[in-house]
Design a protein around this motif. Structure first.
Motif, PDB file in Angstrom:
ATOM      1  N   ASN A  90      -1.098  14.085 -23.417  1.00  0.00           N
ATOM      2  CA  ASN A  90      -0.226  12.884 -23.135  1.00  0.00           C
ATOM      3  C   ASN A  90      -1.251  11.721 -22.654  1.00  0.00           C
ATOM      4  O   ASN A  90      -0.843  10.857 -21.964  1.00  0.00           O
ATOM      5  CB  ASN A  90       0.578  13.187 -21.987  1.00  0.00           C
ATOM      6  N   LEU A  91      -2.251  11.477 -23.374  1.00  0.00           N
ATOM      7  CA  LEU A  91      -2.863  10.107 -23.466  1.00  0.00           C
ATOM      8  C   LEU A  91      -1.978   9.187 -23.825  1.00  0.00           C
ATOM      9  O   LEU A  91      -1.352   9.276 -24.744  1.00  0.00           O
ATOM     10  CB  LEU A  91      -4.129  10.295 -24.100  1.00  0.00           C
ATOM     11  N   PHE A  92      -2.150   8.098 -23.422  1.00  0.00           N
ATOM     12  CA  PHE A  92      -1.476   6.761 -23.967  1.00  0.00           C
ATOM     13  C   PHE A  92      -2.060   6.257 -25.346  1.00  0.00           C
ATOM     14  O   PHE A  92      -3.365   6.036 -25.356  1.00  0.00           O
ATOM     15  CB  PHE A  92      -1.347   5.691 -22.907  1.00  0.00           C
ATOM     16  N   PHE A 114      -1.512  17.640 -18.503  1.00  0.00           N
ATOM     17  CA  PHE A 114      -0.498  18.393 -19.290  1.00  0.00           C
ATOM     18  C   PHE A 114      -0.931  19.243 -20.245  1.00  0.00           C
ATOM     19  O   PHE A 114      -2.160  18.938 -21.022  1.00  0.00           O
ATOM     20  CB  PHE A 114       0.394  17.149 -19.719  1.00  0.00           C
ATOM     21  N   LEU A 162      -6.238   2.892 -16.175  1.00  0.00           N
ATOM     22  CA  LEU A 162      -4.829   2.269 -15.843  1.00  0.00           C
ATOM     23  C   LEU A 162      -4.236   2.403 -14.582  1.00  0.00           C
ATOM     24  O   LEU A 162      -3.889   1.554 -13.866  1.00  0.00           O
ATOM     25  CB  LEU A 162      -4.007   2.987 -16.956  1.00  0.00           C
ATOM     26  N   GLY A 163      -4.579   3.449 -13.880  1.00  0.00           N
ATOM     27  CA  GLY A 163      -3.876   3.764 -12.539  1.00  0.00           C
ATOM     28  C   GLY A 163      -4.652   3.007 -11.500  1.00  0.00           C
ATOM     29  O   GLY A 163      -4.127   2.539 -10.587  1.00  0.00           O
ATOM     30  N   MET A 171      -7.922   8.513  -9.524  1.00  0.00           N
ATOM     31  CA  MET A 171      -7.430   7.919  -8.106  1.00  0.00           C
ATOM     32  C   MET A 171      -7.773   8.678  -6.859  1.00  0.00           C
ATOM     33  O   MET A 171      -7.259   8.593  -5.844  1.00  0.00           O
ATOM     34  CB  MET A 171      -6.133   7.649  -8.131  1.00  0.00           C
ATOM     35  N   VAL A 194      -1.875   0.750 -10.342  1.00  0.00           N
ATOM     36  CA  VAL A 194      -1.472   1.367  -9.076  1.00  0.00           C
ATOM     37  C   VAL A 194      -2.261   1.035  -7.928  1.00  0.00           C
ATOM     38  O   VAL A 194      -1.758   0.423  -6.987  1.00  0.00           O
ATOM     39  CB  VAL A 194      -1.322   2.731  -9.181  1.00  0.00           C
ATOM     40  N   GLN A 221       0.680   9.252  -6.659  1.00  0.00           N
ATOM     41  CA  GLN A 221      -0.739   8.594  -6.672  1.00  0.00           C
ATOM     42  C   GLN A 221      -1.627   9.473  -6.182  1.00  0.00           C
ATOM     43  O   GLN A 221      -2.812   9.417  -6.448  1.00  0.00           O
ATOM     44  CB  GLN A 221      -0.767   7.294  -6.054  1.00  0.00           C
ATOM     45  N   MET A 223      -2.286  15.036 -12.501  1.00  0.00           N
ATOM     46  CA  MET A 223      -1.856  16.056 -13.224  1.00  0.00           C
ATOM     47  C   MET A 223      -2.181  15.925 -14.553  1.00  0.00           C
ATOM     48  O   MET A 223      -2.510  15.104 -15.174  1.00  0.00           O
ATOM     49  CB  MET A 223       0.111  15.671 -13.320  1.00  0.00           C
ATOM     50  N   ARG A 248      -8.491  11.129 -16.151  1.00  0.00           N
ATOM     51  CA  ARG A 248      -7.570  10.319 -15.836  1.00  0.00           C
ATOM     52  C   ARG A 248      -6.828  10.701 -14.615  1.00  0.00           C
ATOM     53  O   ARG A 248      -6.492   9.923 -13.640  1.00  0.00           O
ATOM     54  CB  ARG A 248      -6.579   9.961 -16.549  1.00  0.00           C
TER      55      ARG A 248
END
Lengths: 243, 251
Positions: free
Chosen positions: A89-91, A85, A102-103, A155, A107, A79, A83, A151
């Motif tokens: 690697n998006l949803f 990539f 989302l986080g 956080m 989270v 958290q 990171m 993204r």
């Protein structure tokens, strides 16, 4: 004190000794660039920092706290470290905004209204506020990677790891991603970046580490590593990628 | 549309009428029982097969061999045996597994239905396995990287995509199950196929040969209606949750 510190980290995959005692640190606000041939262990090293890969030996410290310790949950560590990539690697099933929030909602347990406001602000920072309701498949590679950066910083992480963030991009999209990264660095984000983008490294990196065969072969300023490498292997690598 | 034209034409040639009140008074009650039977068996087999198939597909992709290997063996076995052979085994020998042996036709039929459920479960395991595996691994890594737990990753990132990707194939499989329940009729279960069969078999005594054709037309139409309703229903779900970039090419 280092925001991120790695001490004598080893990693084996079966009989393959991928990391052979890596030690380095990144101070708060520093941008450390990792270069080296493929298979040298750069990606594995990044994954050891946020514990996507668990080191076999050695210490990983985040803000002075050893995080590869039995009493620490890896989720708690991740958290606090963003990171980005190579392949974004998006949803796929979530919009740009949902990817970013989302986080925050799942989270951090932030309320949806608050998360949306923050998500929009982040998308604005990467220049994609108008794409908030767009799905990843409808975005260009450059746009996807910018959403992925939003993204990763959603956080308020203590550091962000970049794993070859522009290697999968068509040439015309590379600049927009590097520009976003440069702004992030200027704003004081601690960053560890695996990249072969020499221009970015020269302008933004505080230090460059050259890795080969699971060890850090040499370390220095961008000018030292790219223009006056001491090691023969570094020189050979640089001459190859500068061609 | 073409089907209706064909039926009207055949009605003319063979001299029967689907609007004949006498036909319905004779066949109606059996048809109702048969319809209820087919609906009941399908309604029991589909959810059981779905549940086993879902968890089977999940276990199939597990890193733990203890989980994935037995499931692989299960799939290979149940896919390799014709469903009629399978349900005969279940019908004849299933009741033997019970502490109190025997129990008659009803118990045997329940075992046979469970056999069909296992058969479709094997196919659905493969459907879900493919669905799970279609979710790019990088997205799992990304989910973990933002601090989601294993279960959250499964629930928020993997499953919504798995279900979307599995829907078209599931629609096909459900239609197959509805039609396969007719095999239970061959063992004496009361369902659509056996209702038709019963009526046909009695034709030499009743002399109602002209209506035999009509009976099978009606039975076919009901099967068609059931499968059509299920596949269209799933198509509607698929459309509702459609996301750009996740379209599954038609089958």
């Amino acid at each position: 004190m280092s925001m991120i510190r790695v001490e004598d980290v080893h990693k084996h995959f079966g009989s393959l000794h991928v990391l052979k005692g890596i030690t380095f640190g990144g101070a708060k606000g520093e941008v450390v660039v990792l270069v080296g041939p493929s298979g040298s262990g750069k990606s594995t090293l990044l994954r050891c920092i946020n514990l996507l890969v668990w080191p076999d030996a050695g210490k990983v410290l985040l803000d002075g706290v050893q995080v590869n310790a039995p009493n620490i949950r890896p989720e708690w560590v991740r958290q606090q470290i963003g990171m980005v990539f190579q392949s974004f690697n998006l949803f796929t099933h979530l919009t740009a905004l949902e990817n970013v929030t989302l986080g925050l909602t799942k989270v951090r347990k932030m309320s949806p209204g608050e998360a949306t406001a923050r998500g929009l602000e982040l998308l604005r920072r990467v220049g994609l506020a108008e794409k908030m309701n767009t799905y990843p498949a409808q975005l260009s590679g450059g746009q996807q990677q910018r959403v992925a950066i939003a993204r990763a910083i959603a956080m308020n992480p203590k550091a962000v790891l970049f794993d070859e963030p522009t290697s999968a991009l068509d040439p015309e999209y590379i600049k927009e991603v590097l520009d976003v990264m440069a702004v992030l660095a200027r704003d004081g984000m601690t960053m560890i970046v695996v990249t072969h983008e020499m221009g970015f490294a020269k302008n933004v990196a505080s230090r460059v580490l050259f890795m080969d065969g699971g060890v850090i072969l040499e370390e220095g300023t961008p000018v030292e590593i790219f223009e006056h490498p001491r090691e023969e292997r570094t020189r050979a690598f640089m001459s190859k990628i500068l061609e | 549309m073409g089907g209706i034209v064909l039926i009207v034409l055949l009605e003319e040639i063979l001299g029967f009428s689907l609007l004949d009140a006498g036909f319905w008074s004779r066949f109606g009650p059996a048809l109702q029982r048969g319809f209820a039977g087919t609906l009941g068996y399908s309604g029991a087999i589909i959810p059981v097969g779905f549940a086993i198939g879902f968890f089977g597909g999940w276990a199939r992709i597990s890193r733990h061999r203890v989980l994935s290997w037995p499931v692989a063996a299960f799939v290979d076995l149940f896919r390799g045996i014709p469903p009629i052979v399978l349900i005969i085994f279940a019908f004849l020998f299933g009741p033997e597994l019970l502490p109190q042996r025997g129990g008659g036709l009803a118990i045997g039929l329940n075992f046979a239905a469970f056999g069909l459920a296992l058969h479709t479960a094997a196919y659905q395991t493969e459907i879900f396995r493919a669905g799970f595996q279609s979710v790019p691994r990088g997205q799992l890594e990304a989910a973990q990287a933002i601090g989601l737990s294993r279960w959250q990753t499964m629930g928020i990132v993997v499953l919504p995509q798995t279900f979307r990707l599995s829907l078209p194939a599931l629609g096909n499989e459900f239609a197959t199950v509805i039609k396969d329940t007719s095999l239970l009729g061959a063992l004496g279960a009361i369902e659509l196929f056996s209702s038709g069969q019963e009526f046909s078999a009695l034709a030499p005594q009743t002399g109602l040969f002209g209506w035999v054709f009509a009976v099978w037309v009606v039975v076919s139409a009901v099967y068609f209606f059931l499968t059509f309703a299920v596949t269209r229903g799933l198509l509607a779900v698929e459309r509702k949750y459609r996301v750009p970039g996740m379209e599954v090419s038609g089958l």
